[in-house]
Design a protein around this motif. Structure first.
Motif, PDB file in Angstrom:
ATOM      1  N   ALA A 223      77.604 -44.438  36.517  1.00 50.05           N
ATOM      2  CA  ALA A 223      78.047 -43.461  35.530  1.00 50.05           C
ATOM      3  C   ALA A 223      77.178 -42.206  35.473  1.00 50.05           C
TER       4      ALA A 223
ATOM      5  N   SER B 235      80.984 -53.079  38.435  1.00 53.06           N
ATOM      6  CA  SER B 235      82.305 -52.468  38.553  1.00 53.06           C
ATOM      7  C   SER B 235      82.092 -51.070  39.102  1.00 53.06           C
ATOM      8  N   ASP B 236      83.090 -50.551  39.792  1.00 58.38           N
ATOM      9  CA  ASP B 236      82.952 -49.197  40.340  1.00 58.38           C
ATOM     10  C   ASP B 236      82.626 -48.244  39.201  1.00 58.38           C
ATOM     11  N   GLY B 237      81.706 -47.338  39.443  1.00 58.01           N
ATOM     12  CA  GLY B 237      81.367 -46.366  38.414  1.00 58.01           C
ATOM     13  C   GLY B 237      80.372 -46.894  37.396  1.00 58.01           C
ATOM     14  N   VAL B 238      79.736 -48.027  37.693  1.00 50.58           N
ATOM     15  CA  VAL B 238      78.797 -48.609  36.731  1.00 50.58           C
ATOM     16  C   VAL B 238      77.576 -47.706  36.565  1.00 50.58           C
TER      17      VAL B 238
ATOM     18  N   LEU C 296      92.972 -63.177  29.184  1.00 51.35           N
ATOM     19  CA  LEU C 296      91.650 -63.455  29.740  1.00 51.35           C
ATOM     20  C   LEU C 296      91.335 -64.941  29.839  1.00 51.35           C
TER      21      LEU C 296
ATOM     22  N   GLU D 146      79.440 -59.136  27.110  1.00 49.96           N
ATOM     23  CA  GLU D 146      78.156 -59.677  27.526  1.00 49.96           C
ATOM     24  C   GLU D 146      77.123 -59.605  26.411  1.00 49.96           C
TER      25      GLU D 146
ATOM     26  N   TYR E 188      82.932 -54.595  47.678  1.00 44.61           N
ATOM     27  CA  TYR E 188      83.249 -55.396  46.488  1.00 44.61           C
ATOM     28  C   TYR E 188      84.674 -55.927  46.563  1.00 44.61           C
ATOM     29  N   LYS E 189      85.613 -55.052  46.953  1.00 42.13           N
ATOM     30  CA  LYS E 189      87.017 -55.471  47.004  1.00 42.13           C
ATOM     31  C   LYS E 189      87.226 -56.531  48.067  1.00 42.13           C
TER      32      LYS E 189
ATOM     33  N   SER F  44      75.385 -58.174  33.749  1.00 39.58           N
ATOM     34  CA  SER F  44      75.442 -59.066  34.904  1.00 39.58           C
ATOM     35  C   SER F  44      76.753 -58.928  35.666  1.00 39.58           C
ATOM     36  N   THR F  45      77.386 -57.765  35.574  1.00 38.33           N
ATOM     37  CA  THR F  45      78.605 -57.543  36.339  1.00 38.33           C
ATOM     38  C   THR F  45      78.485 -56.242  37.113  1.00 38.33           C
TER      39      THR F  45
ATOM     40  N   SER G  17      82.405 -49.866  46.902  1.00 33.22           N
ATOM     41  CA  SER G  17      83.700 -50.251  46.358  1.00 33.22           C
ATOM     42  C   SER G  17      84.477 -51.086  47.375  1.00 33.22           C
TER      43      SER G  17
ATOM     44  N   ASN H 291      89.744 -44.641  41.934  1.00 31.53           N
ATOM     45  CA  ASN H 291      88.526 -43.848  41.706  1.00 31.53           C
ATOM     46  C   ASN H 291      88.762 -42.343  41.848  1.00 31.53           C
TER      47      ASN H 291
ATOM     48  N   SER I   9      88.815 -48.094  38.934  1.00 31.64           N
ATOM     49  CA  SER I   9      88.942 -48.884  40.148  1.00 31.64           C
ATOM     50  C   SER I   9      89.953 -50.002  39.916  1.00 31.64           C
TER      51      SER I   9
ATOM     52  N   GLY J 243      88.333 -55.226  36.626  1.00 29.07           N
ATOM     53  CA  GLY J 243      88.380 -56.381  35.731  1.00 29.07           C
ATOM     54  C   GLY J 243      88.977 -56.040  34.386  1.00 29.07           C
TER      55      GLY J 243
ATOM     56  N   SER K 194      89.545 -52.853  40.931  1.00 24.17           N
ATOM     57  CA  SER K 194      88.804 -54.104  40.737  1.00 24.17           C
ATOM     58  C   SER K 194      87.888 -53.977  39.523  1.00 24.17           C
TER      59      SER K 194
ATOM     60  N   SER L 127      84.159 -47.144  32.773  1.00 21.00           N
ATOM     61  CA  SER L 127      83.450 -47.944  33.768  1.00 21.00           C
ATOM     62  C   SER L 127      81.983 -48.192  33.434  1.00 21.00           C
ATOM     63  N   ASP L 128      81.445 -47.525  32.418  1.00 20.03           N
ATOM     64  CA  ASP L 128      80.022 -47.657  32.117  1.00 20.03           C
ATOM     65  C   ASP L 128      79.785 -48.912  31.272  1.00 20.03           C
ATOM     66  N   SER L 129      79.760 -50.077  31.928  1.00 20.24           N
ATOM     67  CA  SER L 129      79.664 -51.324  31.165  1.00 20.24           C
ATOM     68  C   SER L 129      78.337 -51.438  30.415  1.00 20.24           C
TER      69      SER L 129
ATOM     70  N   THR M 272      89.515 -60.106  35.634  1.00 18.79           N
ATOM     71  CA  THR M 272      88.253 -60.091  34.895  1.00 18.79           C
ATOM     72  C   THR M 272      87.128 -59.823  35.876  1.00 18.79           C
ATOM     73  N   LEU M 273      86.014 -59.347  35.372  1.00 17.42           N
ATOM     74  CA  LEU M 273      84.892 -59.060  36.255  1.00 17.42           C
ATOM     75  C   LEU M 273      84.110 -60.335  36.538  1.00 17.42           C
ATOM     76  N   VAL M 274      83.618 -60.453  37.763  1.00 16.43           N
ATOM     77  CA  VAL M 274      82.811 -61.603  38.142  1.00 16.43           C
ATOM     78  C   VAL M 274      81.433 -61.467  37.496  1.00 16.43           C
TER      79      VAL M 274
ATOM     80  N   GLN N 169      89.714 -67.002  33.002  1.00 12.82           N
ATOM     81  CA  GLN N 169      88.274 -67.210  33.040  1.00 12.82           C
ATOM     82  C   GLN N 169      87.841 -67.918  31.764  1.00 12.82           C
TER      83      GLN N 169
END
Lengths: 344, 313
Positions: B230, B225-228, A265, A248, B113-114, B222-223, B110, A91, A61, A65, A63, A214-216, B122-124, A269
């Protein structure tokens, strides 16, 4: 009967929303049908001030980050300077790479930006069928009449991250997270390890792949296991949103650090985990592409990005990096730039 | 390599197993409630994604992860109501609408979010839910850390397993509910409101799947993102089949998947020489293996996936 009508309406509403969600376009190109007509007129009369258009495809995506956001912002920055209109589709699945590029080519886009090694095959396939459309392949190694590769030096990026990690590690264990096993990721990992060992011969490097960008949550698990099992205290990643998850996890421990890329970065932030970044400026390289498109001299080259032309640079340091290490590190970066750091 | 038999290694592995199994477990229970009422919902991944977004968004705005979970549940219901209306009222094909949800919901998430956060490098970050250790029990060596030092959502997820078992096997309400998935005509003739119960099934499914998604973005990380998500929704779907439509089986399936995934990540770190693709296959291979041995006999609800028309003979 009424049920059928309702279901029809629902389907239409759903599809409309999907279309909006998938291809929400950048503000410069959403001016509607009027601008479309105008640009058609222009191309018919073939005046000098033709509006050039660039499109970008992405499997993650914009977005996210990380990588996606950095590449998208690079395209926007370069397009603003060169006066290009922009459009993107994100995507995407692997099967959709080529069809999406084809539709952009059919829509009359001049330049298509494919930000990653993983698009190589799709770009080659589509470029062969559209000789008048130009393609910019980031991290690519292909040069044809209408494909130009942009190649930030992955080895230098790996060296820079590895040297900083090696200098900063107190436990002599450092970690690396990859997204997919791309060629550039492999080179980054390899040089990361080499550089860390060059500055501290006792260092041990641990690595893992998340199998995703994308799998954070998985990034968090990997970082957690590296810290608890291997006492890793500095990490570097090549997996965009997965890296955010890793950061994280690191923030739950004392004195555990992460090195960011490809954006600076700490300039964006605040973070108590990130100690510095290896910054890649893709915008500068894309600008060269766009100028080439305008001049009509596109094709058959690779634009290299490294420390010497400013495409790769050192990001902001955090206060956790002591002055003496900073000095030593900058010396090493100078050596990397000259090519004298690690002799092949 | 000597760390393999280390007690800390095992403790961390099990802890990670419980963490990784939780979202799969919650969502698999969601599917269990849906399929027991005869509704195969393959849109779990989509509902989860939307739950993950709305959970994150509310958590970010209010700073309260519990409100985030609540928002996830509500948005889960809302999204699942599209599926419910089309499949129950209009008798549409369930697989098609499930798939439609899988395409529609992540795209909508998505998009929102955008619009809300723009495109940042960076991710919020929002607030992460704090763990609430259970007093006394968390002092037990190894097990205390593994089972009693989590966020409340994890406890609720595991508590739901025995509760679901009791509901389905020991209460009249549960038996009525199951009858709808087995033979809706007979159930209707015995005075059970099939339509109502099917809607209730969709509401429960929406709540749990939404919470499963929101858990990822408010309690796990705590963020957003698209595809989280998974593909966790699809794994939950297979966990229901694997668990043979029983809560205990579903729990085992989720734990097996969590365990093998946690294990493969650790094996990757320990043996960097092995191609990672080989290790990443372990969770899927073991699922295939177990399914081949235990999943042959058809055990699902008989009227599963079939639309119900009241007037039809």
């Amino acid at each position: 009967m009424s049920k059928k009508i309702i279901s029809l309406i629902l389907t239409i509403v759903m599809f409309a929303t999907i279309l909006v969600g998938c291809a929400s376009s950048n503000s410069t190109s959403t001016t509607g049908s009027t601008s479309q007509v105008e640009s058609d007129d222009v191309s018919e009369s073939e005046t000098e001030d033709k509006t050039y258009k660039v499109a970008m495809i992405l499997d993650s995506s914009i977005s996210d980050g990380g990588w996606g956001a950095a590449c998208y912002n690079a395209m926007i920055t370069a397009a603003e300077k060169c006066g290009f209109e922009t459009q993107y589709t994100d995507n995407l699945t692997t099967a959709d790479f080529a069809p999406t590029m084809r539709s952009y080519a059919d829509m009359g886009f001049d330049l298509i930006f494919a930000p990653g090694n993983q698009y190589t095959d799709a770009v080659k396939e589509v470029a062969a069928d559209y000789p008048n459309v130009y393609f910019a392949l980031l991290n690519g190694t292909v040069e044809t009449d209408n494909i130009v590769s942009l190649l930030p030096d992955a080895q230098q990026i790996g060296y820079m991250a590895g040297a900083l990690a090696g200098l900063m590690s107190k436990t002599n264990s450092i970690g690396f997270i990859g997204g997919m096993e791309l060629d550039t990721t492999k080179i980054k990992l390899e040089s990361y390890e080499k550089a860390a060992k060059a500055v501290n011969s006792n260092i041990q490097v641990y690595s893992a792949y998340a199998g995703s960008f994308s799998d954070s949550a998985k990034g968090k698990e990997i970082a957690d296991s590296m810290v608890t099992m291997n006492d890793v205290d500095v990490m570097f990643g090549d997996a965009s949103a997965v890296d955010s998850g890793a950061r994280e996890a690191l923030s739950n421990y004392e004195n555990r650090y992460d090195i960011g890329q490809p954006s600076d970065l700490l300039a964006i932030q605040e973070s108590d985990v990130v100690i510095g970044s290896v910054v890649t400026d893709n915008a500068a390289m894309l600008e060269i592409c766009m100028e080439d498109v305008k001049k009509g001299t596109y094709g058959n080259k690779t634009i290299y990005g490294d420390l010497s032309n400013g495409a790769i640079s050192v990001g902001t340091f955090s206060d956790d990096v002591p002055e003496d290490i900073k000095e030593k590190y900058l010396e090493i970066v100078e050596q990397i730039k000259e090519g004298t750091f690690i002799e092949e | 390599m000597e760390t393999v038999f280390d007690i800390i290694f095992i403790q961390e592995l099990l802890l990670s197993t419980v963490r990784m199994a939780t979202p799969i477990l919650i969502v698999a229970l969601a599917e269990l409630y849906s399929e027991r009422a005869g509704l195969v919902n393959i849109g779990l991944d989509g509902i989860m994604t939307f739950g993950a977004l709305s959970g994150f968004l509310i958590c970010y705005i209010t700073g309260n992860p519990y409100l985030g979970i609540l928002a996830g549940a509500i948005s889960g219901i809302l999204i699942n109501m599209i599926y419910a209306f089309c499949t129950i009222h209009l008798g549409a094909e369930q697989i098609v609408y499930g798939m439609a949800i899988n395409i529609f919901a992540p795209a909508l998430a998505s998009f929102i979010y955008k619009i809300y956060f723009g495109i940042s490098s960076t991710l919020v970050q929002a607030t992460l839910m704090k763990t609430v250790p259970i007093p006394i029990l968390n002092k037990i060596p190894v097990l205390g850390v593994v089972f009693f030092n989590h966020t409340p959502i994890v406890y609720i997820a595991y508590l739901l397993v025995p509760l679901t078992y009791v509901f389905f096997s020991k209460t009249k309400l549960g038996l009525n509910y199951k009858a709808i998935g087995e033979f809706p005509k007979a159930a209707e003739s015995m005075g059970i409101n099939v339509m109502l119960n099917k809607y209730i099934a969709c509401i429960i499914c929406g709540i749990l799947a939404g919470i499963g998604g929101a858990y990822l973005t408010t309690a796990y990380i705590s963020t957003y993102s698209d595809g989280v998500v998974a593909g966790r929704g699809f794994i939950a779907l297979s966990a229901v089949i694997f668990g043979r439509w029983m809560p205990g089986g579903v729990l085992l399936a989720a734990l097996l998947f969590g365990f093998t995934d946690a294990l493969q990540l650790r094996l990757q770190v320990m043996s960097s020489g092995t191609p990672y693709q080989l290790l990443a296959m372990i969770p899927y291979l073991s699922t295939l293996f177990v399914l081949a041995f235990f999943g042959i006999k058809k055990a699902g609800p008989k009227a599963n996936g079939k639309p119900y028309f009241r007037e039809e003979r």
